[in-house]
Write a protein that holds these residues in place. Structure first.
Motif, mmCIF file in Angstrom:
data_model
loop_
_atom_site.group_PDB
_atom_site.id
_atom_site.type_symbol
_atom_site.label_atom_id
_atom_site.label_comp_id
_atom_site.label_asym_id
_atom_site.label_seq_id
_atom_site.Cartn_x
_atom_site.Cartn_y
_atom_site.Cartn_z
ATOM 1 N N ILE A 74 29.399 43.873 -11.944
ATOM 2 C CA ILE A 74 29.807 42.581 -12.511
ATOM 3 C C ILE A 74 28.789 42.103 -13.547
ATOM 4 C CG2 ILE A 74 30.143 40.129 -11.972
ATOM 5 C CD1 ILE A 74 31.435 41.072 -9.325
ATOM 6 N N ALA A 75 27.491 42.248 -13.233
ATOM 7 C CA ALA A 75 26.446 41.849 -14.186
ATOM 8 C C ALA A 75 26.529 42.690 -15.457
ATOM 9 C CB ALA A 75 25.074 41.973 -13.550
ATOM 10 N N PHE A 76 26.781 43.992 -15.309
ATOM 11 C CA PHE A 76 26.930 44.841 -16.497
ATOM 12 C C PHE A 76 28.141 44.405 -17.317
ATOM 13 C CE2 PHE A 76 28.032 48.564 -18.962
ATOM 14 C CZ PHE A 76 26.790 48.968 -19.424
ATOM 15 N N PHE A 77 29.218 44.063 -16.637
ATOM 16 C CA PHE A 77 30.415 43.570 -17.330
ATOM 17 C C PHE A 77 30.103 42.290 -18.100
ATOM 18 C CE2 PHE A 77 34.426 41.151 -17.340
ATOM 19 C CZ PHE A 77 35.216 42.034 -18.053
ATOM 20 N N CYS A 78 29.273 41.432 -17.530
ATOM 21 C CA CYS A 78 28.895 40.181 -18.208
ATOM 22 C C CYS A 78 28.100 40.441 -19.485
ATOM 23 C CB CYS A 78 28.087 39.285 -17.272
ATOM 24 S SG CYS A 78 29.072 38.542 -15.969
ATOM 25 N N THR A 79 27.379 41.572 -19.527
ATOM 26 C CA THR A 79 26.602 41.874 -20.737
ATOM 27 C C THR A 79 27.484 42.302 -21.905
ATOM 28 O OG1 THR A 79 26.220 44.199 -20.145
ATOM 29 C CG2 THR A 79 24.585 42.571 -19.387
ATOM 30 N N LEU A 80 28.756 42.469 -21.667
ATOM 31 C CA LEU A 80 29.667 42.842 -22.746
ATOM 32 C C LEU A 80 30.132 41.630 -23.550
ATOM 33 C CD1 LEU A 80 31.848 45.463 -20.846
ATOM 34 C CD2 LEU A 80 29.876 45.882 -22.321
ATOM 35 N N PHE A 81 29.817 40.427 -23.063
ATOM 36 C CA PHE A 81 30.274 39.207 -23.717
ATOM 37 C C PHE A 81 29.089 38.336 -24.096
ATOM 38 C CE2 PHE A 81 33.502 40.558 -20.673
ATOM 39 C CZ PHE A 81 34.587 40.732 -21.524
ATOM 40 N N ARG A 82 29.064 37.890 -25.333
ATOM 41 C CA ARG A 82 27.964 37.064 -25.848
ATOM 42 C C ARG A 82 27.917 35.679 -25.207
ATOM 43 N NH1 ARG A 82 23.457 38.855 -27.808
ATOM 44 N NH2 ARG A 82 23.883 40.805 -28.845
ATOM 45 N N ILE A 83 29.001 35.232 -24.631
ATOM 46 C CA ILE A 83 29.017 33.900 -24.035
ATOM 47 C C ILE A 83 28.037 33.795 -22.859
ATOM 48 C CG2 ILE A 83 30.896 34.286 -22.397
ATOM 49 C CD1 ILE A 83 31.909 31.472 -23.205
ATOM 50 N N PHE A 84 27.753 34.919 -22.209
ATOM 51 C CA PHE A 84 26.819 34.928 -21.084
ATOM 52 C C PHE A 84 25.367 35.129 -21.522
ATOM 53 C CE2 PHE A 84 30.833 36.449 -19.151
ATOM 54 C CZ PHE A 84 31.030 35.380 -18.297
ATOM 55 N N ASP A 85 25.148 35.344 -22.810
ATOM 56 C CA ASP A 85 23.795 35.544 -23.331
ATOM 57 C C ASP A 85 23.206 34.186 -23.718
ATOM 58 O OD1 ASP A 85 21.464 36.615 -24.237
ATOM 59 O OD2 ASP A 85 22.315 37.423 -26.092
ATOM 60 N N ILE A 86 22.755 33.453 -22.717
ATOM 61 C CA ILE A 86 22.188 32.123 -22.930
ATOM 62 C C ILE A 86 20.719 32.291 -23.306
ATOM 63 C CG2 ILE A 86 21.688 29.911 -21.823
ATOM 64 C CD1 ILE A 86 24.105 30.570 -19.974
ATOM 65 N N PRO A 87 20.290 31.689 -24.425
ATOM 66 C CA PRO A 87 18.891 31.852 -24.831
ATOM 67 C C PRO A 87 17.947 31.161 -23.850
ATOM 68 C CG PRO A 87 20.047 30.368 -26.323
ATOM 69 C CD PRO A 87 21.052 30.889 -25.369
ATOM 70 N N VAL A 88 16.960 31.898 -23.405
ATOM 71 C CA VAL A 88 15.990 31.385 -22.438
ATOM 72 C C VAL A 88 14.679 32.149 -22.629
ATOM 73 C CG1 VAL A 88 16.668 32.980 -20.605
ATOM 74 C CG2 VAL A 88 15.697 30.785 -20.001
ATOM 75 N N PHE A 89 13.579 31.513 -22.263
ATOM 76 C CA PHE A 89 12.273 32.165 -22.342
ATOM 77 C C PHE A 89 12.113 33.014 -21.086
ATOM 78 C CE2 PHE A 89 7.513 31.960 -22.120
ATOM 79 C CZ PHE A 89 7.290 32.716 -23.260
ATOM 80 N N TRP A 90 12.340 34.318 -21.207
ATOM 81 C CA TRP A 90 12.438 35.185 -20.044
ATOM 82 C C TRP A 90 11.158 35.323 -19.224
ATOM 83 C CZ3 TRP A 90 9.506 39.528 -19.585
ATOM 84 C CH2 TRP A 90 8.963 40.061 -20.741
ATOM 85 N N PRO A 91 9.938 35.238 -19.804
ATOM 86 C CA PRO A 91 8.760 35.373 -18.934
ATOM 87 C C PRO A 91 8.688 34.308 -17.828
ATOM 88 C CG PRO A 91 8.123 35.706 -21.208
ATOM 89 C CD PRO A 91 9.536 35.227 -21.223
ATOM 90 N N ILE A 92 9.206 33.118 -18.108
ATOM 91 C CA ILE A 92 9.212 32.074 -17.070
ATOM 92 C C ILE A 92 10.142 32.481 -15.929
ATOM 93 C CG2 ILE A 92 9.888 29.695 -16.609
ATOM 94 C CD1 ILE A 92 7.961 29.083 -18.604
#
Length: 192
Positions: free
Chosen positions: A130-148
């Motif tokens: 399901i997570a891999f499927f979510c990576t196919l859509f830009r709507i789930f790519d919410i900008p965030v500072f990943w190190p936090i």
């Protein structure tokens, strides 16, 4: 009046039922192959991480996947019947007065997991897909500072596992078969 559903709905329902049966057959056939199932899940997780690494995104999805997998892992490590609740019930019974013994401290009690291994594998694999499927859509790519997010996940993992290990030590249970004797044909020819 005609109370029967349309033929298209019946055909759709039959197809859905047939797909569910095929899926269940595949699951039933994979049940005895524990190592192969976990290797498949590990490869799927590795492919997912490679996808996230090269795409440089979907960190929220990855964080949610990590939290969900941690939750599954904790349920896998915990006993089905919480020993702390059993101790509380025994303490309450002791306050009521003397009673007949119901359990010996030396009695063998097998470890029964709250989440069985197969359900753990199935839920983990399904969540990775399901997570891999979510990576196919830009709507789930919410900008965030990943190190936090990574730091917060590491702190959460450390605190949670520390508490779980303390619980395991306090109530003296081990969720893994360490040093278990094998009674199958181990290659020795004692009885031949």
């Amino acid at each position: 009046m005609n109370s029967e559903p349309p033929a298209e709905a019946n055909a759709l329902w039959a197809q859905k039922s047939k797909l569910e049966q095929r899926y269940q057959i595949v699951l039933d056939r994979t049940t005895p192959h524990t190592t192969e199932r976990w290797v498949f899940t590990g490869v799927a997780l590795l492919i997912y991480f490679i996808r996230v690494f090269f795409a440089q995104g979907w960190y929220i999805v990855t964080y949610a996947l990590g939290i969900y997998l941690l939750n599954l892992f904790l349920a896998f490590l915990q006993p089905k019947f919480d020993p702390s609740l059993e101790m509380d019930m025994q303490a309450d019974a002791a306050e009521e007065g003397p009673s007949l013994p119901t359990r010996s401290d030396d009695e063998f009690r097998p470890f029964v997991r709250r989440l069985p291994e197969f359900k753990f594998w199935h839920s983990a694999t399904r969540s990775i897909v399901i997570a891999f499927f979510c990576t196919l859509f830009r709507i789930f790519d919410i900008p965030v500072f990943w190190p936090i997010l990574l730091l917060y996940f590491c702190i959460l993992f450390t605190i949670t596992m520390k508490r779980q290990i303390r619980h395991m030590i306090k109530y003296r249970y081990i969720p893994f078969n360490v040093g278990k004797k094998s009674y199958g044909n181990s290659g020795s020819k004692i009885f031949k």
